[in-house]
Design an enzyme around this catalytic site. Structure first.
Site, PDB file in Angstrom:
ATOM      1  N   HIS A  35      -1.723  38.906 -75.352  1.00 29.77           N
ATOM      2  CA  HIS A  35      -0.325  38.484 -75.291  1.00 29.77           C
ATOM      3  C   HIS A  35      -0.138  37.144 -76.016  1.00 29.77           C
ATOM      4  O   HIS A  35       0.829  36.950 -76.746  1.00 29.77           O
ATOM      5  CB  HIS A  35       0.126  38.292 -73.839  1.00 29.77           C
ATOM      6  CG  HIS A  35       0.078  39.515 -72.991  1.00 29.77           C
ATOM      7  ND1 HIS A  35      -0.805  39.655 -71.943  1.00 29.77           N
ATOM      8  CD2 HIS A  35       0.821  40.657 -73.002  1.00 29.77           C
ATOM      9  CE1 HIS A  35      -0.593  40.821 -71.344  1.00 29.77           C
ATOM     10  NE2 HIS A  35       0.366  41.453 -71.968  1.00 29.77           N
ATOM     11  N   GLN A  59       8.882  53.048 -67.078  1.00 24.31           N
ATOM     12  CA  GLN A  59       7.825  53.551 -67.955  1.00 24.31           C
ATOM     13  C   GLN A  59       6.572  53.972 -67.193  1.00 24.31           C
ATOM     14  O   GLN A  59       5.567  54.312 -67.806  1.00 24.31           O
ATOM     15  CB  GLN A  59       7.510  52.536 -69.060  1.00 24.31           C
ATOM     16  CG  GLN A  59       6.801  51.288 -68.612  1.00 24.31           C
ATOM     17  CD  GLN A  59       6.730  50.265 -69.736  1.00 24.31           C
ATOM     18  OE1 GLN A  59       7.742  49.726 -70.187  1.00 24.31           O
ATOM     19  NE2 GLN A  59       5.534  49.989 -70.231  1.00 24.31           N
ATOM     20  N   GLN A 152       3.131  52.916 -79.089  1.00 26.65           N
ATOM     21  CA  GLN A 152       4.310  52.137 -78.696  1.00 26.65           C
ATOM     22  C   GLN A 152       4.901  51.420 -79.906  1.00 26.65           C
ATOM     23  O   GLN A 152       6.130  51.366 -80.081  1.00 26.65           O
ATOM     24  CB  GLN A 152       3.910  51.132 -77.613  1.00 26.65           C
ATOM     25  CG  GLN A 152       5.002  50.156 -77.229  1.00 26.65           C
ATOM     26  CD  GLN A 152       4.626  49.358 -76.003  1.00 26.65           C
ATOM     27  OE1 GLN A 152       4.822  49.800 -74.877  1.00 26.65           O
ATOM     28  NE2 GLN A 152       4.053  48.179 -76.197  1.00 26.65           N
ATOM     29  N   VAL A 175      -6.548  42.217 -79.752  1.00 28.88           N
ATOM     30  CA  VAL A 175      -7.488  41.150 -79.380  1.00 28.88           C
ATOM     31  C   VAL A 175      -8.503  41.738 -78.403  1.00 28.88           C
ATOM     32  O   VAL A 175      -8.122  42.439 -77.453  1.00 28.88           O
ATOM     33  CB  VAL A 175      -6.744  39.958 -78.750  1.00 28.88           C
ATOM     34  CG1 VAL A 175      -7.711  38.889 -78.286  1.00 28.88           C
ATOM     35  CG2 VAL A 175      -5.740  39.384 -79.744  1.00 28.88           C
TER      36      VAL A 175
HETATM   37  P1  AMP Z   1       2.003  44.684 -71.832  1.00 33.41           P
HETATM   38  O1  AMP Z   1       2.170  43.440 -71.035  1.00 33.41           O
HETATM   39  O2  AMP Z   1       0.742  45.425 -71.556  1.00 33.41           O
HETATM   40  O3  AMP Z   1       3.240  45.557 -71.841  1.00 33.41           O
HETATM   41  O4  AMP Z   1       1.848  44.209 -73.336  1.00 33.41           O
HETATM   42  C1  AMP Z   1       2.823  43.395 -73.960  1.00 33.41           C
HETATM   43  C2  AMP Z   1       2.547  43.332 -75.435  1.00 33.41           C
HETATM   44  O5  AMP Z   1       1.243  42.784 -75.653  1.00 33.41           O
HETATM   45  C3  AMP Z   1       2.536  44.728 -76.090  1.00 33.41           C
HETATM   46  O6  AMP Z   1       3.118  44.632 -77.386  1.00 33.41           O
HETATM   47  C4  AMP Z   1       1.069  45.030 -76.182  1.00 33.41           C
HETATM   48  O7  AMP Z   1       0.742  45.933 -77.225  1.00 33.41           O
HETATM   49  C5  AMP Z   1       0.502  43.662 -76.459  1.00 33.41           C
HETATM   50  N1  AMP Z   1      -0.924  43.631 -76.125  1.00 33.41           N
HETATM   51  C6  AMP Z   1      -1.504  44.015 -74.957  1.00 33.41           C
HETATM   52  N2  AMP Z   1      -2.846  43.895 -75.030  1.00 33.41           N
HETATM   53  C7  AMP Z   1      -3.120  43.454 -76.282  1.00 33.41           C
HETATM   54  C8  AMP Z   1      -4.319  43.125 -76.984  1.00 33.41           C
HETATM   55  N3  AMP Z   1      -5.519  43.265 -76.410  1.00 33.41           N
HETATM   56  N4  AMP Z   1      -4.227  42.697 -78.253  1.00 33.41           N
HETATM   57  C9  AMP Z   1      -3.002  42.552 -78.846  1.00 33.41           C
HETATM   58  N5  AMP Z   1      -1.842  42.835 -78.243  1.00 33.41           N
HETATM   59  C10 AMP Z   1      -1.890  43.272 -76.976  1.00 33.41           C
END
Ligand code: AMP
Length: 282
Positions: A35, A59, A152, A175
């Site tokens: 994030h 979701q 997504q 990441v």
């Molecule tokens: P989430 O809180 O899981 O809904 O993720 C919020 C945003 O962070 C989304 O765009 C995810 O794709 C991104 N995200 C989650 N994990 C990672 C990661 N390991 N590397 C890069 N972006 C991430």
């Protein structure tokens, strides 16, 4: 840093940012370095940065982990303040979906209907609906998403194009932890033994990526290598797919950029990951 819990507060502040470029990072909180990479890029590219924290019930399927999804707003606010974020929007469910809320945004076709779309009915409908509503509220010039959730990214790019929303979608690389595991808020569900076992997922993907880079173009061979790498581990594969980046159809031979995607279970935890197969890459 402002913390807004209501749409009314957010709107007043947003109207005062009219002359500034706004970058937006939508999240479900329980923040990690994945994030924060999005937040840092948003900070570097925009005059104003907004992060949303909202565990979006729309979701999650009825049997999924909405109730036990990890939450820690105080820690998230501390991390975001350190990154120089201007405003956090953390609404309640009733603020986002007041009684009478009756609209859904539905992306159709393989991008939204295959793989995660099939495994999690209603998931992308929930994602598309919340993202569209958040874009309407925050009105960002740019919005930042992680390739970790590749499907997504494609769904959001599709809806922005189809609804002609005036926002640039900026996708950023996944990441990973030191052993390759993609960072995810859901990794906290893993026991120490499961956490060790989970590294087999990136190992399988990167083994297939190596094979691809050595010239293998047959998707069946790459899928099989992933399957084989995981058979001797506690990881239970739900799907492995080679999907065209443009059409999101299953690919036979990788002649254009494609994604190698997996969903897998470790105990009761479901994880997804992917790597890009780009035949044009050096
Ligand atoms: P989430 O809180 O899981 O809904 O993720 C919020 C945003 O962070 C989304 O765009 C995810 O794709 C991104 N995200 C989650 N994990 C990672 C990661 N390991 N590397 C890069 N972006 C991430």
């Amino acid at each position: 840093m402002h913390l807004f819990r209501t749409i009314a507060e957010l709107r007043i502040w947003r109207s005062q940012q009219a002359s500034r470029s706004v970058g937006f990072v939508p999240t479900m909180g329980y923040l990690h370095e994945g994030h924060l990479a999005l937040v840092r890029r948003a900070r570097a590219e925009n005059e104003t940065v907004v992060v949303s924290i909202f565990v979006n019930p729309l979701q999650f399927g009825p049997q999924e982990d909405y109730d036990r999804y990890p939450r820690d707003l105080d820690r998230d606010l501390y991390l975001l303040e350190r990154e120089g974020v201007d405003a956090v929007f953390a609404p309640s469910v009733s603020e986002m979906y007041p009684s009478g809320f009756s609209t859904a945004v539905v992306v159709t076709g393989p991008i939204a209907e295959r793989l995660e779309g099939e495994a999690r009915p209603g998931h992308f409908r929930g994602v598309a609906t919340v993202v569209t509503r958040l874009f309407g509220l925050v009105q960002p010039q740019r919005a930042y998403f992680g390739w970790k959730d590749a499907q997504q990214v494609l769904v959001v790019q599709r809806l922005v194009q189809d609804l002609a929303l005036p926002v640039d979608i900026v996708p950023l690389p996944t990441v990973r932890e030191a052993d390759g595991l993609a960072m995810s808020s859901r990794n906290v569900y893993l026991s120490p033994e499961e956490r060790v076992a989970a590294s087999a997922i990136p190992r399988a993907l990167f083994a297939a990526l190596e094979r691809f880079r050595s010239g293998e173009r047959a998707a069946a061979a790459l899928r099989e290598l992933v399957r084989r790498t995981l058979t001797t581990t506690p990881v239970r594969l739900e799907y492995v797919s080679v999907s065209d980046l443009e059409t999101f159809q299953e690919v036979e031979y990788v002649e254009r950029p494609a994604l190698l995607l997996v969903a897998a279970w470790i105990g009761t935890t479901r994880l997804i990951d992917n790597v890009l197969l780009d035949p044009g890459a050096p």
